[in-house]
Design an enzyme around this catalytic site. Structure first.
Site, PDB file in Angstrom:
ATOM      1  N   HIS A 141       1.825   1.766  -3.441  1.00 39.91           N
ATOM      2  CA  HIS A 141       0.900   2.554  -4.099  1.00 39.91           C
ATOM      3  C   HIS A 141       0.790   3.922  -4.133  1.00 39.91           C
ATOM      4  O   HIS A 141       0.688   4.947  -4.775  1.00 39.91           O
ATOM      5  CB  HIS A 141      -0.582   1.838  -3.753  1.00 39.91           C
ATOM      6  CG  HIS A 141      -0.680   0.399  -4.502  1.00 39.91           C
ATOM      7  ND1 HIS A 141      -0.449   0.154  -5.967  1.00 39.91           N
ATOM      8  CD2 HIS A 141      -0.808  -0.781  -4.100  1.00 39.91           C
ATOM      9  CE1 HIS A 141      -0.916  -0.994  -6.225  1.00 39.91           C
ATOM     10  NE2 HIS A 141      -1.027  -1.626  -5.037  1.00 39.91           N
ATOM     11  N   THR A 186       0.934  -1.165   0.121  1.00 40.74           N
ATOM     12  CA  THR A 186      -0.046  -0.030  -0.174  1.00 40.74           C
ATOM     13  C   THR A 186       0.980   1.352   0.066  1.00 40.74           C
ATOM     14  O   THR A 186       0.689   2.382  -0.668  1.00 40.74           O
ATOM     15  CB  THR A 186      -0.887   0.055   1.081  1.00 40.74           C
ATOM     16  OG1 THR A 186      -1.903  -1.288   1.248  1.00 40.74           O
ATOM     17  CG2 THR A 186      -1.913   1.229   1.200  1.00 40.74           C
TER      18      THR A 186
END
Length: 339
Positions: free
Chosen positions: A43, A40
């Site tokens: 990202h 994450t």
């Protein structure tokens, strides 16, 4: 003041000062020991989640640390406690929260995304997010509790039982932890992965592996199960190929757990669901019981957690950690030492 690393957009990271926030009532300040770089975070770094963050932003949500300061109304938590954090802030006022599913609150704030995170020396958090760590668990391993809790939640969603034949599609950090938790639950485990380094690492952990570029996974599973198919499939690749393969592996009334994040719709063979009466579940984050299970499992010493940690960088070299994550070839989990 203290130190933090800020994400400023367009893959730019800057080390700088940050306020050492004194805890308010119901808050605790943690001296962060180690924080893990998660997919994450990658990202966010690549700009895919700029709509959710406020600039400049402090990332990070997988951590261990020691309580440095305690605000009023914090119960039994005290300075010097070794802790991690369950980084969810639900609204407690939506249909999901009302139904008891606070972890997938309709207005959920994920700490390290919607709020500042752990890539800093001191992090002030709500006391209800604190998860105590036992003395026999190292702080390095404590930084793996959050992703291990993800795996515990996934395995629980898959209803994995002793004797089950389980296939994990994807041998990255989460897929590997799912495999280890499933094996610890008494299941026979097969991990499908294409990265040669990860295949070798998984084998060294005692896990059965297969490279789908070299062998037919469906044929392998059918042979291993006498033609029946596996009991549970975990899709952790977030790929079209994984979505296609996951429906071809389960036995009659077998189970599929979708762990990978699919940002766009992909084809799924619904005829397989009809023909074999399959079940499919989503698995998003975790609940408190998954953190408890993760702490207990990590503290038991049964998991090869040292093997999962590829590298440890100091806080001011966080950018180097992201560059190594991007290379992908020889990385499992990178930790950042924050003190």
């Amino acid at each position: 003041m203290t130190k933090a690393v800020y994400y400023e957009g367009n893959q730019r990271l800057r080390s700088g000062d940050a306020p050492a926030m004194e805890p308010l009532p119901g808050e605790v300040r943690i001296a962060v020991s180690y924080a893990g770089i998660c997919g994450t975070d990658l990202h966010i770094y690549h700009g895919h989640m700029d709509h959710r963050v406020s600039f400049p932003h402090i990332m990070g949500h997988e951590l261990s640390g020691v309580v440095d300061m305690v605000g009023p109304n914090c119960g039994s938590i005290k300075e010097g406690d070794r802790v991690t954090v369950m980084p969810l802030q639900p609204c407690d006022n939506c249909p999901a929260c009302d139904a008891g599913h606070r972890h997938i609150c309709h207005k959920l704030k994920f700490m390290g995304i919607e709020t500042p995170g752990a890539f800093q020396k001191y992090w002030t958090v709500p006391v209800e997010t604190i998860v105590p760590l036992p003395d026999n668990l190292s702080l390095k391993h404590g930084a793996l509790i959050e992703p291990l809790a993800v795996a515990c939640h996934d395995v629980r969603r898959g209803k994995v039982a002793k004797g089950d034949y389980v296939v994990i599609l994807g041998g990255g950090p989460i897929g590997t932890l799912i495999a280890l938790v499933a094996k610890a639950s008494g299941a026979e485990v097969l991990v499908s992965e294409i990265n040669p380094h990860r295949l070798e690492l998984l084998e060294n952990m005692g896990l059965n592996v297969i490279n789908p570029l070299e062998r037919d996974v469906v044929a392998y599973v059918e042979e291993a199960t006498g033609g029946a198919g596996c009991d549970v499939v975990f899709e952790v690749t977030s790929s079209t190929a994984g979505a296609e393969l996951m429906t071809r592996l389960p036995r009659t009334r077998g189970r599929i757990v979708v762990v990978g994040i699919f940002n766009k719709p992909v084809p799924v063979d619904l005829h397989k669901f009809f023909w074999r009466e399959l079940e499919m579940s989503g698995a998003r984050v975790y609940e408190r019981e998954d953190f408890s299970a993760a702490v207990e499992l990590a503290a038991s010493g049964k998991l090869p957690l040292d093997t999962i940690i590829s590298t440890v960088y100091p806080l001011d070299q966080l950018a180097e950690g992201f560059r190594q994550m991007e290379s992908g070839s020889s990385v499992m989990k990178i930790l950042i030492e924050c003190q």
